[in-house]
Design a protein around this motif. Structure first.
Motif, PDB file in Angstrom:
ATOM      1  N   TYR A  21     -10.860  -5.528 -22.252  1.00 31.58           N
ATOM      2  CA  TYR A  21     -10.794  -5.339 -20.807  1.00 31.58           C
ATOM      3  C   TYR A  21     -10.091  -4.030 -20.433  1.00 31.58           C
ATOM      4  CZ  TYR A  21     -12.412 -10.100 -19.772  1.00 31.58           C
ATOM      5  OH  TYR A  21     -13.167 -11.235 -19.647  1.00 31.58           O
ATOM      6  N   ALA A  22      -9.829  -3.167 -21.407  1.00 29.59           N
ATOM      7  CA  ALA A  22      -9.044  -1.965 -21.143  1.00 29.59           C
ATOM      8  C   ALA A  22      -9.700  -1.081 -20.074  1.00 29.59           C
ATOM      9  CB  ALA A  22      -8.845  -1.175 -22.435  1.00 29.59           C
ATOM     10  N   ALA A  23     -10.990  -0.776 -20.231  1.00 29.25           N
ATOM     11  CA  ALA A  23     -11.667   0.079 -19.256  1.00 29.25           C
ATOM     12  C   ALA A  23     -11.791  -0.618 -17.906  1.00 29.25           C
ATOM     13  CB  ALA A  23     -13.042   0.481 -19.772  1.00 29.25           C
ATOM     14  N   THR A  24     -11.979  -1.936 -17.925  1.00 29.68           N
ATOM     15  CA  THR A  24     -12.056  -2.705 -16.676  1.00 29.68           C
ATOM     16  C   THR A  24     -10.749  -2.599 -15.903  1.00 29.68           C
ATOM     17  OG1 THR A  24     -13.644  -4.264 -17.601  1.00 29.68           O
ATOM     18  CG2 THR A  24     -12.367  -5.016 -15.716  1.00 29.68           C
ATOM     19  N   LEU A  25      -9.618  -2.657 -16.596  1.00 27.62           N
ATOM     20  CA  LEU A  25      -8.322  -2.522 -15.938  1.00 27.62           C
ATOM     21  C   LEU A  25      -8.156  -1.133 -15.323  1.00 27.62           C
ATOM     22  CD1 LEU A  25      -6.000  -4.388 -18.453  1.00 27.62           C
ATOM     23  CD2 LEU A  25      -6.463  -5.053 -16.092  1.00 27.62           C
ATOM     24  N   VAL A  26      -8.650  -0.112 -16.005  1.00 27.71           N
ATOM     25  CA  VAL A  26      -8.590   1.240 -15.446  1.00 27.71           C
ATOM     26  C   VAL A  26      -9.368   1.302 -14.136  1.00 27.71           C
ATOM     27  CG1 VAL A  26      -9.284   3.643 -15.784  1.00 27.71           C
ATOM     28  CG2 VAL A  26      -8.196   2.385 -17.645  1.00 27.71           C
ATOM     29  N   LEU A  27     -10.558   0.709 -14.116  1.00 28.95           N
ATOM     30  CA  LEU A  27     -11.361   0.715 -12.893  1.00 28.95           C
ATOM     31  C   LEU A  27     -10.673  -0.074 -11.787  1.00 28.95           C
ATOM     32  CD1 LEU A  27     -13.894   1.354 -11.297  1.00 28.95           C
ATOM     33  CD2 LEU A  27     -15.035  -0.587 -12.418  1.00 28.95           C
ATOM     34  N   MET A  28     -10.128  -1.232 -12.098  1.00 33.00           N
ATOM     35  CA  MET A  28      -9.455  -2.052 -11.091  1.00 33.00           C
ATOM     36  C   MET A  28      -8.230  -1.333 -10.513  1.00 33.00           C
ATOM     37  SD  MET A  28      -9.593  -5.896 -12.629  1.00 33.00           S
ATOM     38  CE  MET A  28     -10.935  -7.001 -12.188  1.00 33.00           C
ATOM     39  N   GLU A  29      -7.444  -0.709 -11.366  1.00 31.37           N
ATOM     40  CA  GLU A  29      -6.261  -0.006 -10.885  1.00 31.37           C
ATOM     41  C   GLU A  29      -6.654   1.203 -10.035  1.00 31.37           C
ATOM     42  OE1 GLU A  29      -4.131   0.650 -14.517  1.00 31.37           O
ATOM     43  OE2 GLU A  29      -3.356  -1.413 -14.576  1.00 31.37           O
ATOM     44  N   THR A  30      -7.788   1.818 -10.376  1.00 29.15           N
ATOM     45  CA  THR A  30      -8.303   2.911  -9.547  1.00 29.15           C
ATOM     46  C   THR A  30      -8.701   2.404  -8.168  1.00 29.15           C
ATOM     47  OG1 THR A  30      -9.110   4.089 -11.498  1.00 29.15           O
ATOM     48  CG2 THR A  30     -10.078   4.697  -9.377  1.00 29.15           C
ATOM     49  N   ILE A  31      -9.364   1.256  -8.120  1.00 25.26           N
ATOM     50  CA  ILE A  31      -9.762   0.658  -6.841  1.00 25.26           C
ATOM     51  C   ILE A  31      -8.539   0.376  -5.978  1.00 25.26           C
ATOM     52  CG2 ILE A  31     -10.738  -1.431  -5.785  1.00 25.26           C
ATOM     53  CD1 ILE A  31     -12.767  -1.466  -8.105  1.00 25.26           C
ATOM     54  N   ILE A  32      -7.472  -0.151  -6.572  1.00 26.59           N
ATOM     55  CA  ILE A  32      -6.243  -0.420  -5.825  1.00 26.59           C
ATOM     56  C   ILE A  32      -5.662   0.878  -5.269  1.00 26.59           C
ATOM     57  CG2 ILE A  32      -3.850  -1.191  -6.029  1.00 26.59           C
ATOM     58  CD1 ILE A  32      -5.837  -3.481  -5.884  1.00 26.59           C
ATOM     59  N   SER A  33      -5.659   1.936  -6.050  1.00 22.25           N
ATOM     60  CA  SER A  33      -5.137   3.222  -5.573  1.00 22.25           C
ATOM     61  C   SER A  33      -5.937   3.738  -4.383  1.00 22.25           C
ATOM     62  CB  SER A  33      -5.163   4.256  -6.709  1.00 22.25           C
ATOM     63  OG  SER A  33      -4.317   3.880  -7.762  1.00 22.25           O
ATOM     64  N   LEU A  34      -7.277   3.618  -4.469  1.00 26.33           N
ATOM     65  CA  LEU A  34      -8.122   4.089  -3.372  1.00 26.33           C
ATOM     66  C   LEU A  34      -7.945   3.224  -2.124  1.00 26.33           C
ATOM     67  CD1 LEU A  34     -11.343   4.868  -5.446  1.00 26.33           C
ATOM     68  CD2 LEU A  34      -9.743   6.516  -4.459  1.00 26.33           C
ATOM     69  N   LEU A  35      -7.732   1.927  -2.310  1.00 28.34           N
ATOM     70  CA  LEU A  35      -7.476   1.043  -1.169  1.00 28.34           C
ATOM     71  C   LEU A  35      -6.149   1.383  -0.507  1.00 28.34           C
ATOM     72  CD1 LEU A  35      -8.654  -2.396  -2.596  1.00 28.34           C
ATOM     73  CD2 LEU A  35      -9.599  -1.248  -0.579  1.00 28.34           C
ATOM     74  N   LEU A  36      -5.147   1.648  -1.315  1.00 34.59           N
ATOM     75  CA  LEU A  36      -3.834   2.001  -0.770  1.00 34.59           C
ATOM     76  C   LEU A  36      -3.911   3.277   0.067  1.00 34.59           C
ATOM     77  CD1 LEU A  36      -0.761   1.410  -0.745  1.00 34.59           C
ATOM     78  CD2 LEU A  36      -0.587   2.864  -2.772  1.00 34.59           C
ATOM     79  N   ALA A  37      -4.673   4.251  -0.427  1.00 35.04           N
ATOM     80  CA  ALA A  37      -4.826   5.505   0.319  1.00 35.04           C
ATOM     81  C   ALA A  37      -5.506   5.262   1.661  1.00 35.04           C
ATOM     82  CB  ALA A  37      -5.631   6.501  -0.514  1.00 35.04           C
ATOM     83  N   ARG A  38      -6.495   4.376   1.689  1.00 35.40           N
ATOM     84  CA  ARG A  38      -7.174   4.067   2.941  1.00 35.40           C
ATOM     85  C   ARG A  38      -6.263   3.310   3.907  1.00 35.40           C
ATOM     86  NH1 ARG A  38     -11.303   4.920  -0.366  1.00 35.40           N
ATOM     87  NH2 ARG A  38     -13.417   5.330   0.421  1.00 35.40           N
ATOM     88  N   ALA A  39      -5.421   2.441   3.386  1.00 36.12           N
ATOM     89  CA  ALA A  39      -4.556   1.633   4.248  1.00 36.12           C
ATOM     90  C   ALA A  39      -3.429   2.446   4.878  1.00 36.12           C
ATOM     91  CB  ALA A  39      -3.974   0.470   3.444  1.00 36.12           C
ATOM     92  N   GLY A  40      -3.037   3.541   4.250  1.00 34.84           N
ATOM     93  CA  GLY A  40      -2.065   4.453   4.831  1.00 34.84           C
ATOM     94  C   GLY A  40      -0.664   3.872   4.962  1.00 34.84           C
ATOM     95  N   SER A  41       0.031   4.319   6.012  1.00 40.22           N
ATOM     96  CA  SER A  41       1.431   3.939   6.202  1.00 40.22           C
ATOM     97  C   SER A  41       1.596   2.439   6.429  1.00 40.22           C
ATOM     98  CB  SER A  41       2.029   4.705   7.386  1.00 40.22           C
ATOM     99  OG  SER A  41       1.306   4.446   8.577  1.00 40.22           O
ATOM    100  N   GLU A  42       0.577   1.781   6.941  1.00 42.33           N
ATOM    101  CA  GLU A  42       0.655   0.333   7.134  1.00 42.33           C
ATOM    102  C   GLU A  42       0.854  -0.385   5.804  1.00 42.33           C
ATOM    103  OE1 GLU A  42      -2.202  -3.312   8.755  1.00 42.33           O
ATOM    104  OE2 GLU A  42      -2.628  -1.244   9.351  1.00 42.33           O
ATOM    105  N   ALA A  43       0.181   0.120   4.764  1.00 38.27           N
ATOM    106  CA  ALA A  43       0.342  -0.470   3.438  1.00 38.27           C
ATOM    107  C   ALA A  43       1.756  -0.246   2.922  1.00 38.27           C
ATOM    108  CB  ALA A  43      -0.672   0.126   2.476  1.00 38.27           C
ATOM    109  N   GLU A  44       2.291   0.937   3.143  1.00 38.06           N
ATOM    110  CA  GLU A  44       3.654   1.217   2.708  1.00 38.06           C
ATOM    111  C   GLU A  44       4.638   0.259   3.368  1.00 38.06           C
ATOM    112  OE1 GLU A  44       4.657   5.307   3.259  1.00 38.06           O
ATOM    113  OE2 GLU A  44       2.713   5.996   2.530  1.00 38.06           O
TER     114      GLU A  44
END
Length: 290
Positions: A248-271
């Motif tokens: 699942y190593a590559a799958t985890l890389v993709l999932m963690e990338t998705i979380i990073s992109l979601l965080l960027a979209r959510a902005g200061s509200e996520a922080e």
């Protein structure tokens, strides 16, 4: 840069650029590895409606010298993958007992690095962004993963819940899954992780989600995965491993990338949400303090 190591990897990497006839041959090769490994070229071609020459061209398009080399690769893949987990575990134990720990680590790391490089080199940024946008816009996101995928889905949900309160992991049992699926609508997203051997519950949940009008995002391991027929957004990720189970190593890389992109979209509200969670964790005394 590591090259794809199996027929399935090569097909996953090259499929989008193949001609229509080559895609027909590629689908057959991916779905029927035993036939490729054991039947003659003429017999395989007769089963698909394309010419033997098409399969020969497919072999060259996938980077093989000729069809016979692809067939030999298929034999090795079948021997490795078709065996039950117990047989693979037995073979692994015998091989490992004859090797030093550094050799075992090297083989495992090399396979995982190859899977991650395949992901990095072949992911479509536009498709990734489209899937992330759906997850960001969703009213609710249901996360589904069974058997070996259950723990990985739990980790994905744990990361998201730091700043996404509308995500819920539901795939572990039918009692929780059924009512969650019954409330799905067109504003909702079902995110599923499906790796061979494919869990019946996961495929059935995706089918139900599509029938309810929800959007589905799927991470799977093969273009012949039954999950793909019910996906709006899909990612085929390599899972090759010398282990007795899929990596699942590559799958985890993709999932963690998705979380990073979601965080960027959510902005200061996520922080703010993450900061509030940290305060609550401290108040509950959850973290060990030396």
């Amino acid at each position: 840069m590591n090259e794809p190591t199996t027929i399935q990897d090569r097909i996953n990497t090259s499929y989008a650029g193949l001609s229509d006839k080559l895609q027909i041959a590629a689908k057959f090769a991916a779905k029927n590895p035993v036939d490729i490994a054991t039947r003659s070229l003429r017999s395989v071609a007769a089963s698909t409606g394309v010419s033997p020459a098409t399969f020969s061209r497919l072999a060259r398009a996938l980077g093989y010298a000729d069809y016979e080399q692809m067939r030999q690769d298929g034999r090795e893949t079948v021997e490795r993958k078709m065996a039950p987990f117990s047989e693979r575990a037995h073979a692994l134990r015998l091989a490992t007992s004859e090797q030093g720990s550094s050799t075992v680590l090297h083989r495992q790391a090399t396979a995982c690095i190859s899977n991650i490089e395949n992901l990095h080199n072949n992911i479509d940024p536009d498709r990734l962004n489209a899937a992330v946008q759906c997850l960001h816009d969703a009213r609710t996101v249901l996360l589904i993963g069974a058997m070996g995928s259950a723990g990985i889905i739990d980790y994905f949900g744990y990361m998201a819940q730091w700043f996404k309160g509308n995500w819920k992991t539901v795939g572990r049992n039918g009692t929780e899954l059924s009512p969650s699926l019954s409330r799905l609508g067109s504003d909702d997203v079902v995110f599923a992780l499906a790796k061979a051997p494919y869990a019946r519950r996961t495929i059935a949940a995706l089918k139900t989600a599509r029938e309810a009008g929800a959007t589905t995002v799927v991470i799977t391991d093969s273009r012949t995965s039954p999950a793909l027929q019910f996906s709006n957004h899909s990612f085929v990720v390599s899972t090759e491993s010398p282990q007795f189970f899929s990596s699942y190593a590559a799958t985890l890389v993709l999932m963690e990338t998705i979380i990073s992109l979601l965080l960027a979209r959510a902005g200061s509200e996520a922080e703010g949400a993450i900061r509030a969670a940290e305060v609550q964790i401290n108040q509950l005394g959850e973290n060990w303090i030396p």
